[in-house]
Each structure stands twice: as C-alpha cells, then as structure tokens.
Design a protein around this motif. Structure first.
Motif, PDB file in Angstrom:
ATOM      1  N   VAL A 175      35.007  77.826  45.992  1.00 35.02           N
ATOM      2  CA  VAL A 175      34.979  79.179  45.441  1.00 35.02           C
ATOM      3  C   VAL A 175      34.155  80.169  46.265  1.00 35.02           C
ATOM      4  N   PRO A 176      33.020  79.807  46.889  1.00 41.02           N
ATOM      5  CA  PRO A 176      32.264  80.822  47.624  1.00 41.02           C
ATOM      6  C   PRO A 176      33.039  81.481  48.755  1.00 41.02           C
ATOM      7  N   ALA A 177      34.022  80.781  49.320  1.00 43.11           N
ATOM      8  CA  ALA A 177      34.779  81.323  50.457  1.00 43.11           C
ATOM      9  C   ALA A 177      35.964  82.181  50.034  1.00 43.11           C
ATOM     10  N   PHE A 178      36.305  82.172  48.755  1.00 42.94           N
ATOM     11  CA  PHE A 178      37.521  82.823  48.271  1.00 42.94           C
ATOM     12  C   PHE A 178      37.524  84.342  48.484  1.00 42.94           C
ATOM     13  N   PRO A 179      36.490  85.082  48.097  1.00 50.09           N
ATOM     14  CA  PRO A 179      36.545  86.536  48.258  1.00 50.09           C
ATOM     15  C   PRO A 179      36.713  86.985  49.706  1.00 50.09           C
ATOM     16  N   GLU A 180      36.000  86.359  50.617  1.00 48.83           N
ATOM     17  CA  GLU A 180      36.105  86.749  52.025  1.00 48.83           C
ATOM     18  C   GLU A 180      37.501  86.476  52.568  1.00 48.83           C
ATOM     19  N   ALA A 181      38.089  85.332  52.179  1.00 49.28           N
ATOM     20  CA  ALA A 181      39.441  85.009  52.633  1.00 49.28           C
ATOM     21  C   ALA A 181      40.444  86.034  52.116  1.00 49.28           C
ATOM     22  N   LEU A 182      40.224  86.525  50.895  1.00 48.19           N
ATOM     23  CA  LEU A 182      41.089  87.578  50.355  1.00 48.19           C
ATOM     24  C   LEU A 182      40.896  88.888  51.119  1.00 48.19           C
ATOM     25  N   SER A 183      39.657  89.266  51.322  1.00 49.94           N
ATOM     26  CA  SER A 183      39.372  90.558  51.955  1.00 49.94           C
ATOM     27  C   SER A 183      39.865  90.615  53.395  1.00 49.94           C
ATOM     28  N   LYS A 184      39.907  89.462  54.069  1.00 53.60           N
ATOM     29  CA  LYS A 184      40.372  89.412  55.454  1.00 53.60           C
ATOM     30  C   LYS A 184      41.881  89.201  55.564  1.00 53.60           C
ATOM     31  N   GLY A 185      42.560  89.074  54.424  1.00 52.97           N
ATOM     32  CA  GLY A 185      44.000  88.894  54.439  1.00 52.97           C
ATOM     33  C   GLY A 185      44.439  87.495  54.800  1.00 52.97           C
ATOM     34  N   ILE A 186      43.499  86.551  54.800  1.00 54.90           N
ATOM     35  CA  ILE A 186      43.856  85.164  55.088  1.00 54.90           C
ATOM     36  C   ILE A 186      44.699  84.596  53.958  1.00 54.90           C
ATOM     37  N   LEU A 187      44.436  85.057  52.738  1.00 53.04           N
ATOM     38  CA  LEU A 187      45.148  84.606  51.546  1.00 53.04           C
ATOM     39  C   LEU A 187      45.869  85.756  50.874  1.00 53.04           C
ATOM     40  N   ASP A 188      46.949  85.423  50.169  1.00 53.05           N
ATOM     41  CA  ASP A 188      47.622  86.402  49.303  1.00 53.05           C
ATOM     42  C   ASP A 188      47.024  86.402  47.900  1.00 53.05           C
ATOM     43  N   GLY A 189      46.310  85.345  47.590  1.00 55.81           N
ATOM     44  CA  GLY A 189      45.715  85.216  46.269  1.00 55.81           C
ATOM     45  C   GLY A 189      45.222  83.804  46.065  1.00 55.81           C
ATOM     46  N   GLY A 190      45.144  83.399  44.819  1.00 51.27           N
ATOM     47  CA  GLY A 190      44.684  82.054  44.534  1.00 51.27           C
ATOM     48  C   GLY A 190      44.639  81.791  43.051  1.00 51.27           C
ATOM     49  N   VAL A 191      44.303  80.567  42.708  1.00 52.92           N
ATOM     50  CA  VAL A 191      44.175  80.205  41.299  1.00 52.92           C
ATOM     51  C   VAL A 191      42.711  79.961  40.987  1.00 52.92           C
ATOM     52  N   ILE A 192      42.256  80.579  39.909  1.00 53.74           N
ATOM     53  CA  ILE A 192      40.896  80.424  39.438  1.00 53.74           C
ATOM     54  C   ILE A 192      40.863  80.986  38.021  1.00 53.74           C
ATOM     55  N   THR A 193      39.754  80.858  37.345  1.00 53.15           N
ATOM     56  CA  THR A 193      39.669  81.271  35.949  1.00 53.15           C
ATOM     57  C   THR A 193      39.480  82.770  35.793  1.00 53.15           C
ATOM     58  N   TRP A 194      39.717  83.225  34.546  1.00 54.87           N
ATOM     59  CA  TRP A 194      39.370  84.608  34.195  1.00 54.87           C
ATOM     60  C   TRP A 194      37.878  84.851  34.388  1.00 54.87           C
ATOM     61  N   GLU A 195      37.064  83.894  33.971  1.00 51.34           N
ATOM     62  CA  GLU A 195      35.627  84.142  33.914  1.00 51.34           C
ATOM     63  C   GLU A 195      35.007  84.344  35.288  1.00 51.34           C
ATOM     64  N   MET A 196      35.592  83.749  36.324  1.00 51.45           N
ATOM     65  CA  MET A 196      35.053  83.939  37.664  1.00 51.45           C
ATOM     66  C   MET A 196      35.519  85.228  38.313  1.00 51.45           C
ATOM     67  N   SER A 197      36.513  85.880  37.723  1.00 56.01           N
ATOM     68  CA  SER A 197      37.121  87.056  38.350  1.00 56.01           C
ATOM     69  C   SER A 197      36.141  88.190  38.640  1.00 56.01           C
ATOM     70  N   PRO A 198      35.295  88.591  37.667  1.00 56.35           N
ATOM     71  CA  PRO A 198      34.383  89.702  37.965  1.00 56.35           C
ATOM     72  C   PRO A 198      33.397  89.404  39.081  1.00 56.35           C
ATOM     73  N   SER A 199      32.772  88.220  39.061  1.00 58.28           N
ATOM     74  CA  SER A 199      31.762  87.925  40.081  1.00 58.28           C
ATOM     75  C   SER A 199      32.386  87.788  41.466  1.00 58.28           C
ATOM     76  N   LEU A 200      33.679  87.487  41.536  1.00 59.34           N
ATOM     77  CA  LEU A 200      34.386  87.403  42.815  1.00 59.34           C
ATOM     78  C   LEU A 200      35.053  88.718  43.197  1.00 59.34           C
ATOM     79  N   LYS A 201      34.869  89.734  42.344  1.00 63.04           N
ATOM     80  CA  LYS A 201      35.435  91.074  42.577  1.00 63.04           C
ATOM     81  C   LYS A 201      36.961  91.047  42.690  1.00 63.04           C
ATOM     82  N   LEU A 202      37.596  90.216  41.860  1.00 68.09           N
ATOM     83  CA  LEU A 202      39.055  90.133  41.907  1.00 68.09           C
ATOM     84  C   LEU A 202      39.721  91.380  41.325  1.00 68.09           C
ATOM     85  N   ASP A 203      38.972  92.202  40.597  1.00 63.65           N
ATOM     86  CA  ASP A 203      39.515  93.484  40.153  1.00 63.65           C
ATOM     87  C   ASP A 203      39.776  94.402  41.343  1.00 63.65           C
TER      88      ASP A 203
END
Length: 350
Positions: free
Chosen positions: A192-220
């Motif tokens: 999980v710690p690597a997920f936001p950076e991978a999103l911001s750099k366009g390495i990923l299109d998205g991913g699966v994770i819980t609702w509760e982790m969404s705010p701290s990962l800035k998925l909004d």
C-alpha cells in the motif's frame, strides 16, 4: 535519631519502589505502515495501546510508529517482529506470496462478508485451527480482515467485465492478483505505501483497496471512480496479523502477560475488524463528497465475476494440494468459519 531513622526508611522505600519500577515497567514499540489517521491505527491500534496501559496500571506503555518509522519495508514486517527489530506490529502475510499459503484461503474471491468485524471473527477461528503453527515464532495477538475491496481507477466506473481489459491495477496479494488476471486486467502486486506514487506517475490505471484507505491515499484526487460488486460478499479481502516478538512477550512477568492476553484473541480480532467498518463508512463519504463516481456492478455481472472467482479458488486448491496441503479442506474450513460467525450475528440465520 528519629529523623535519621525516618529518612533512612524513606530512602529504603524509594529504593525498593525504584527497583520494582525498573524491573517491571515495559515500553513496547509497535510499528505499522500506514497513516496514523487511517482507520485501523485510529480506531484499533491507538485505543488498544491505551487500554494496555490502563489495564496494566501504567506499567506497560505501547508506542506506535506509523510509516515504518523504525525501519524496514512493509513486506518484511513479519521478520522484523520475529527477529526483535521491533517489539510488535501489523503484518500482512500476503505481502510475501507463497510463504503463508494457508492464510490465502481467507482471501479468496467472495469468501468473506463485507462486514470486516464479522470477517475478522471468522479469521480468528480459522487462524486458531490452521495458522498458529505457521506463526509459531511470533506471538499472535489478533488476526483480522479489512472491509470489502473496491476498484478505484481513473475514468469511469466499472460496469462489465470487459471494462477491466488491459487496465494496470494494483493488487495487494496473490489471490487478488489472480482474480484481476482472470478479469482481463494486468495485475501489479504492490504494498500500500507505493500505491499513491504509482498512480500519480501513471504507472497504474488504478487498483483495488478498501474505502477506508482511500482518504489517506488521496484517492479522491488520484482517481475518478470507485466500484463495488453487488451482494454481501467481498470482491476480495486481505488478512492481517497484529503480533509481538515472542521473546519480548515471554520476558514479561505473568501479571503483564495476562494484560496482553486479556486484550488478545477473538475480542481483539473483532475490534480490529470493526475499526475497518468505521473507516469504510468515512472513506466512502469522503469520496462521495469529492464528487467522484460511486457505483455498484449489477447482480448479473457480479455473478459472472464470481464465476471467475470460483475458477481462481479451484485452481488455487489444485496448486496448494500439489504442494502437500489440503486445499479443499482449507477452503471448506474458511467457509465454515464465515458461516459460523454469520449465524452468530444474523438473527435471520438462527
């Protein structure tokens, strides 16, 4: 003379107290890998630490270190605790694929309910039956599950299986990545710690994770849409262990061991799961407030996804059976544990 005797007695008393305090007071350093504002640290870890201190009369202090501040990487957490680099912490066995294959039975597609508290009760039952030998070199305090895994991605929500085609999606565990592969996505195993950076750099299109982790990962901000499956079972789930170094636990005096024991097991596992349920409500509300798309796949399409999930389970059974495990028995026991906890919490099933 009376004054001298009184002073000597006082000094002796202070010395005895200081010796007792030195011999019995304990500070335990527990480490995890997420924000202290996320659900489990906020609603389980911190209250648990405070209860340990309160129940011990202040003789045990539990210090919590987020973001792996004491060193190491999230996938190495089990070994850090086992080796005594930290006194305790939060472990995701699935971050080391293949090391704890029996735990994967709980993480199979559509295995557990969307209630993390309910799923965590099942996790403790299953852990007691199948996993304590695997975890014999640490002291297990709780075993739990998070809430339902949600698909978070850039662009529109998922409506059909074909919408998964060629998406690069983060998966946290082997069962999750096996399902994503069946769905036509390109799974990328990632802590999980690597997920936001991978999103911001366009390495990923998205991913699966819980609702509760969404705010701290800035998925909004990093994603546009969030999709769940229909029904009361999770698309996928993840298994966690809250544990401490075995030697550290064994070094405690019996009365302090009793404090840890009283805040362990079924009760602590349910408590940890309940923390995720609270966080899921908050996280979903935050994504909704941000104006992101929120959706649920239709029941018919969910049934097709579940059929692919059943293929994952069947192939997993064959795989672990070839390696000497009773794959079918593990799945049956996981299902039985889920059913037992459902019957205990749902009056309509009694």
């Amino acid at each position: 003379m009376k004054h001298l005797l009184k002073s000597a007695a006082l000094a002796a008393g202070i010395g005895i107290f200081a010796t007792a305090t030195f011999a019995q007071d304990v500070t335990l350093r527990f480490q995890h890998f997420v924000s202290p504002k996320s659900a489990n640290p906020k609603h389980f870890m911190q209250p648990w630490a405070e209860k340990i201190e309160r129940d011990s009369g202040g003789r045990i202090k539990v210090e919590l270190y987020p973001f792996m501040q004491l060193g190491g990487k999230a996938p190495s957490q089990y070994d850090l605790i086992r080796d005594g680099a930290v006194d305790g912490g939060w472990i995701i066995p699935g971050y080391q694929p293949g090391r704890f294959p029996e735990a994967e039975a709980l993480e199979m597609p559509f295995m557990v309910t969307k209630s993390a508290e309910e799923a965590s009760k099942a996790a403790w039952i299953f852990t007691q039956k199948h996993l304590m030998d695997d975890f014999n070199d640490i002291h297990v305090i709780a075993a739990h599950m998070h809430g339902p895994g949600i698909v978070h991605k850039r662009g529109d929500t998922i409506e059909t299986i074909s919408d998964f085609d060629d998406l690069k999606l983060r998966g946290p565990s082997r069962p999750a990545t096996l399902l994503l592969n069946k769905l036509g996505a390109t799974p990328v195993g990632m802590a999980v710690p690597a997920f936001p950076e991978a999103l911001s750099k366009g390495i990923l299109d998205g991913g699966v994770i819980t609702w509760e982790m969404s705010p701290s990962l800035k998925l909004d901000q990093l994603t546009d849409s969030h999709t769940d499956v229909a029904g009361d079972k999770s698309l996928y789930n993840l298994y966690f262990v809250w544990a401490m170094n075995k030697d550290k636990y064994n070094s405690l005096p019996d009365d302090l061991k009793a404090v840890i024991d009283a805040n362990s097991g079924f009760m602590a596992s349910a408590w940890a799961g309940r923390a995720h349920d609270i966080g899921d409500v908050d996280g979903k509300a935050r994504m909704t407030e941000a104006g992101n798309q929120i959706a649920e796949i239709s029941a018919d399409e969910t049934a097709k996804i579940k059929a692919l999930g059943d293929q994952v389970i069947s192939e997993w059974i064959s795989d672990v059976t070839r390696k000497g495990l009773d794959g079918a028995g593990l799945i049956a026991d996981a299902q039985a544990a889920v059913q037992v906890t459902r019957m205990a919490t749902d009056p309509d099933t009694n």
